[in-house]
Design a protein around this motif. Structure first.
Motif, PDB file in Angstrom:
ATOM      1  N   LEU A 289       0.833  -1.190   0.000  1.00 33.31           N
ATOM      2  CA  LEU A 289       0.000   0.000   0.000  1.00 33.31           C
ATOM      3  C   LEU A 289       0.875   1.250   0.000  1.00 33.31           C
ATOM      4  O   LEU A 289       2.051   1.201   0.379  1.00 33.31           O
ATOM      5  CB  LEU A 289      -0.892   0.051   1.248  1.00 33.31           C
ATOM      6  CG  LEU A 289      -1.739  -1.168   1.600  1.00 33.31           C
ATOM      7  CD1 LEU A 289      -2.462  -0.923   2.916  1.00 33.31           C
ATOM      8  CD2 LEU A 289      -2.724  -1.492   0.495  1.00 33.31           C
ATOM      9  N   THR A 290       0.291   2.376  -0.386  1.00 36.43           N
ATOM     10  CA  THR A 290       0.948   3.651  -0.157  1.00 36.43           C
ATOM     11  C   THR A 290       0.878   3.986   1.331  1.00 36.43           C
ATOM     12  O   THR A 290       0.170   3.327   2.111  1.00 36.43           O
ATOM     13  CB  THR A 290       0.268   4.778  -0.944  1.00 36.43           C
ATOM     14  OG1 THR A 290      -1.096   4.904  -0.491  1.00 36.43           O
ATOM     15  CG2 THR A 290       0.269   4.484  -2.442  1.00 36.43           C
ATOM     16  N   ALA A 291       1.575   5.018   1.714  1.00 39.88           N
ATOM     17  CA  ALA A 291       1.593   5.412   3.128  1.00 39.88           C
ATOM     18  C   ALA A 291       0.195   5.722   3.649  1.00 39.88           C
ATOM     19  O   ALA A 291      -0.110   5.472   4.824  1.00 39.88           O
ATOM     20  CB  ALA A 291       2.512   6.606   3.324  1.00 39.88           C
ATOM     21  N   ASP A 292      -0.668   6.267   2.784  1.00 36.90           N
ATOM     22  CA  ASP A 292      -2.016   6.627   3.241  1.00 36.90           C
ATOM     23  C   ASP A 292      -3.039   5.528   2.983  1.00 36.90           C
ATOM     24  O   ASP A 292      -4.248   5.755   3.144  1.00 36.90           O
ATOM     25  CB  ASP A 292      -2.470   7.948   2.620  1.00 36.90           C
ATOM     26  CG  ASP A 292      -2.543   7.893   1.098  1.00 36.90           C
ATOM     27  OD1 ASP A 292      -2.223   6.833   0.517  1.00 36.90           O
ATOM     28  OD2 ASP A 292      -2.914   8.912   0.484  1.00 36.90           O
ATOM     29  N   GLY A 293      -2.581   4.333   2.582  1.00 36.05           N
ATOM     30  CA  GLY A 293      -3.481   3.193   2.504  1.00 36.05           C
ATOM     31  C   GLY A 293      -4.035   2.878   1.132  1.00 36.05           C
ATOM     32  O   GLY A 293      -4.850   1.957   1.002  1.00 36.05           O
ATOM     33  N   LYS A 294      -3.613   3.587   0.114  1.00 35.68           N
ATOM     34  CA  LYS A 294      -4.075   3.259  -1.241  1.00 35.68           C
ATOM     35  C   LYS A 294      -3.367   1.981  -1.718  1.00 35.68           C
ATOM     36  O   LYS A 294      -2.194   1.770  -1.445  1.00 35.68           O
ATOM     37  CB  LYS A 294      -3.814   4.411  -2.207  1.00 35.68           C
ATOM     38  CG  LYS A 294      -4.617   5.669  -1.894  1.00 35.68           C
ATOM     39  CD  LYS A 294      -4.368   6.737  -2.929  1.00 35.68           C
ATOM     40  CE  LYS A 294      -5.214   7.977  -2.651  1.00 35.68           C
ATOM     41  NZ  LYS A 294      -4.824   8.639  -1.386  1.00 35.68           N
ATOM     42  N   ILE A 295      -4.081   1.169  -2.462  1.00 32.40           N
ATOM     43  CA  ILE A 295      -3.537  -0.126  -2.884  1.00 32.40           C
ATOM     44  C   ILE A 295      -2.566   0.050  -4.038  1.00 32.40           C
ATOM     45  O   ILE A 295      -2.895   0.653  -5.055  1.00 32.40           O
ATOM     46  CB  ILE A 295      -4.673  -1.082  -3.298  1.00 32.40           C
ATOM     47  CG1 ILE A 295      -5.627  -1.321  -2.127  1.00 32.40           C
ATOM     48  CG2 ILE A 295      -4.106  -2.409  -3.793  1.00 32.40           C
ATOM     49  CD1 ILE A 295      -6.900  -2.056  -2.507  1.00 32.40           C
ATOM     50  N   ILE A 296      -1.359  -0.492  -3.872  1.00 28.25           N
ATOM     51  CA  ILE A 296      -0.372  -0.535  -4.950  1.00 28.25           C
ATOM     52  C   ILE A 296      -0.374  -1.919  -5.592  1.00 28.25           C
ATOM     53  O   ILE A 296      -0.501  -2.053  -6.807  1.00 28.25           O
ATOM     54  CB  ILE A 296       1.044  -0.206  -4.431  1.00 28.25           C
ATOM     55  CG1 ILE A 296       1.086   1.186  -3.806  1.00 28.25           C
ATOM     56  CG2 ILE A 296       2.078  -0.336  -5.559  1.00 28.25           C
ATOM     57  CD1 ILE A 296       2.423   1.517  -3.143  1.00 28.25           C
ATOM     58  N   ILE A 297      -0.228  -2.951  -4.782  1.00 29.59           N
ATOM     59  CA  ILE A 297      -0.272  -4.327  -5.258  1.00 29.59           C
ATOM     60  C   ILE A 297      -1.330  -5.064  -4.439  1.00 29.59           C
ATOM     61  O   ILE A 297      -1.149  -5.302  -3.248  1.00 29.59           O
ATOM     62  CB  ILE A 297       1.095  -5.020  -5.121  1.00 29.59           C
ATOM     63  CG1 ILE A 297       2.145  -4.254  -5.920  1.00 29.59           C
ATOM     64  CG2 ILE A 297       1.014  -6.470  -5.606  1.00 29.59           C
ATOM     65  CD1 ILE A 297       3.550  -4.774  -5.760  1.00 29.59           C
ATOM     66  N   PRO A 298      -2.463  -5.426  -5.061  1.00 27.48           N
ATOM     67  CA  PRO A 298      -3.580  -5.989  -4.303  1.00 27.48           C
ATOM     68  C   PRO A 298      -3.488  -7.495  -4.066  1.00 27.48           C
ATOM     69  O   PRO A 298      -4.289  -8.041  -3.301  1.00 27.48           O
ATOM     70  CB  PRO A 298      -4.779  -5.675  -5.190  1.00 27.48           C
ATOM     71  CG  PRO A 298      -4.217  -5.719  -6.587  1.00 27.48           C
ATOM     72  CD  PRO A 298      -2.820  -5.166  -6.472  1.00 27.48           C
ATOM     73  N   ASN A 299      -2.543  -8.174  -4.721  1.00 30.65           N
ATOM     74  CA  ASN A 299      -2.465  -9.635  -4.591  1.00 30.65           C
ATOM     75  C   ASN A 299      -2.321 -10.035  -3.129  1.00 30.65           C
ATOM     76  O   ASN A 299      -1.642  -9.383  -2.345  1.00 30.65           O
ATOM     77  CB  ASN A 299      -1.294 -10.183  -5.391  1.00 30.65           C
ATOM     78  CG  ASN A 299      -1.506 -10.055  -6.887  1.00 30.65           C
ATOM     79  OD1 ASN A 299      -2.557  -9.624  -7.338  1.00 30.65           O
ATOM     80  ND2 ASN A 299      -0.501 -10.428  -7.661  1.00 30.65           N
ATOM     81  N   ILE A 300      -2.929 -11.157  -2.775  1.00 25.29           N
ATOM     82  CA  ILE A 300      -2.882 -11.581  -1.375  1.00 25.29           C
ATOM     83  C   ILE A 300      -2.068 -12.866  -1.180  1.00 25.29           C
ATOM     84  O   ILE A 300      -1.987 -13.380  -0.065  1.00 25.29           O
ATOM     85  CB  ILE A 300      -4.307 -11.695  -0.775  1.00 25.29           C
ATOM     86  CG1 ILE A 300      -5.226 -12.559  -1.631  1.00 25.29           C
ATOM     87  CG2 ILE A 300      -4.928 -10.331  -0.638  1.00 25.29           C
ATOM     88  CD1 ILE A 300      -5.237 -13.975  -1.233  1.00 25.29           C
ATOM     89  N   GLY A 301      -1.435 -13.345  -2.252  1.00 23.90           N
ATOM     90  CA  GLY A 301      -0.497 -14.455  -2.151  1.00 23.90           C
ATOM     91  C   GLY A 301       0.499 -14.370  -3.273  1.00 23.90           C
ATOM     92  O   GLY A 301       0.153 -13.981  -4.396  1.00 23.90           O
ATOM     93  N   ASN A 302       1.758 -14.671  -2.996  1.00 22.01           N
ATOM     94  CA  ASN A 302       2.778 -14.673  -4.030  1.00 22.01           C
ATOM     95  C   ASN A 302       3.820 -15.739  -3.683  1.00 22.01           C
ATOM     96  O   ASN A 302       3.669 -16.443  -2.677  1.00 22.01           O
ATOM     97  CB  ASN A 302       3.396 -13.266  -4.199  1.00 22.01           C
ATOM     98  CG  ASN A 302       4.131 -12.785  -2.959  1.00 22.01           C
ATOM     99  OD1 ASN A 302       4.930 -13.513  -2.353  1.00 22.01           O
ATOM    100  ND2 ASN A 302       3.875 -11.550  -2.555  1.00 22.01           N
TER     101      ASN A 302
END
Length: 418
Positions: free
Chosen positions: A381-394
């Motif tokens: 996420l960015t510092a303010d909580g915006k999603i940069i990479i939404p994947n939840i497993g890698n």
């Protein structure tokens, strides 16, 4: 503060039991070949990336074993057992000993490198499996792996371990292959592995090597006056600007903020993680609870001073040893580990500022990092909580950081009788 901590405990328990565990039990078990699938998109749908890395396969074995120890649910033990069987069958090198770095979904060998990071996670997972199940096979392979590290990886001249090796245990080339580098990261996780190994075996040699690596970390790889750990070193423990190296998360992670020039940085999340792992090691070694209070205060205060977002909660990724952070996005694993570390500092040191940092970070994570509809944490996420990479497993992200953070936080909050 008691009311806030009680609320956090209820939310953490609900997330762990109703979201996170069900997600991994339902989605990670590879019913066709054994082992685990760990790559999932933002909706929790499996991606086409099915390669199996030693890091995540062992972390999944560890996670299900630890869950069984906490809850006693046979499904968790069976999930660990099938992963262990796949791991031993396809990752163990029968000729040279030790564990390969990566195989395909069906177990076909893809990368036969020997990285101490992977070997130590094998020790960690195998020891936890035996502690959970009583099955001696985990202990047996953990001890064999430990012995191989002493034989082939110990730097008897300078201390610590050579970290990056080839299949036959010869040192990898210098530079990107990193045969000439040592790191706090790998030595910290070796300490973590030896803690669980000694808990499992009670053997004097495992105790001695655990104490040895703790001393090395505190005398050569950290500065408790400044309050931070250093990142990379040459084999003589001279600090070096951190570079991306082969077979590491930093080299394989998807894009976020980057530092263009190699820089001698510190990781706020690693520093706080080190503190609670150090206290865990002390517990297993039978040391007084206040043994490393001064170290913990120094390093957690450094994270709060330089790496903590006092407006929104959570910690940034990387920065200089003193001064403003250089990378201000927020990654899942650091913001898992500091939850444990802040609570651990509150338990040991009693200062409410650590509890306040825990609450603020949990609220940020709960609101922004966790994908509650799916049941797991977003990657970046960015510092303010915006999603940069939404994947939840890698390939590097399974149940280890998220599940362990929830279990360890729940365990500490339970001890507070909230």
């Amino acid at each position: 503060m008691v009311t806030e901590l009680k609320r956090c405990k209820e939310e953490i328990t609900r997330h762990l039991e109703n979201e996170l565990i069900p997600f991994w039990i339902k989605n990670s078990l590879d019913e066709q070949y054994g082992g685990y699938l760990t790559c999932f998109d933002s909706d929790g749908v499996a991606t086409g990336d099915t390669d199996k890395y030693i890091v995540t396969q062992t972390r999944m074995i560890w996670g299900f074993s630890a869950l069984y120890r906490m809850y006693g649910d046979q499904r968790y033990l069976e999930a660990a057992r099938q992963g262990l069987e796949f791991f031993i069958k396809y990752f163990w090198d029968e000729e040279f000993g030790g564990w390969y770095w990566k195989v395909a979904r069906d177990g076909a060998l893809l990368d036969n490198g020997k990285v101490v990071y992977g070997q130590t996670f094998a020790i960690y997972a195998l020891s936890e499996y035996t502690l959970a199940s009583g099955d001696p096979v985990g202990k047996q392979y953990a001890c064999r792996t430990f012995d191989l590290l002493q034989k082939y990886c110990t730097d008897t001249a300078n201390g610590g371990y050579f970290e990056n090796l080839e299949r036959d245990w010869s040192l990898s080339a210098p530079g990107f292959a990193a045969g000439d580098l040592k790191s706090l990261d790998i030595h910290m996780h070796t300490m973590e592995a030896y803690t669980t190994l000694y808990e499992c075996t009670g053997e004097e040699i495992h105790k001695r090597k655990l104490e040895e690596i703790i001393d090395l970390i505190l005398t050569k790889m950290t500065d408790t006056t400044i309050g931070c750990g250093f990142n990379q070193f040459d084999i003589h423990f001279n600090r070096k600007p951190a570079i991306n190296i082969r077979r590491t998360w930093n080299a394989e992670r998807e894009t976020g903020e980057t530092i263009d020039t190699p820089t001698d940085t510190t990781s706020y999340g690693h520093n706080v993680e080190l503190c609670w792992l150090l206290n865990r090691a002390g517990e297993i070694l039978g040391k007084p609870a206040d043994t490393w209070n001064a170290v913990e205060r120094s390093m957690v205060d450094h994270a709060l001073r330089y790496g903590f977002d006092h407006d929104r909660g959570g910690v940034y990724r990387d920065g200089p040893h003193q001064g403003a952070p250089l990378v201000t996005d927020k990654e899942w694993w650091q913001n898992c580990e500091v939850l444990i570390g802040f609570l651990d500092a509150y338990e040991h040191l009693g200062d409410e500022k650590y509890a306040e940092a825990f609450v603020a970070t949990w609220d940020f994570d709960n609101r922004n990092m966790i994908n509650h509809e799916v049941g797991e944490w977003r990657q970046l996420l960015t510092a303010d909580g915006k999603i940069i990479i939404p994947n939840i497993g890698n390939p590097w992200k399974g149940i280890y950081h998220t599940g362990r953070a929830m279990m360890e936080c729940k365990r500490r909050l339970d001890r507070m009788s909230l």
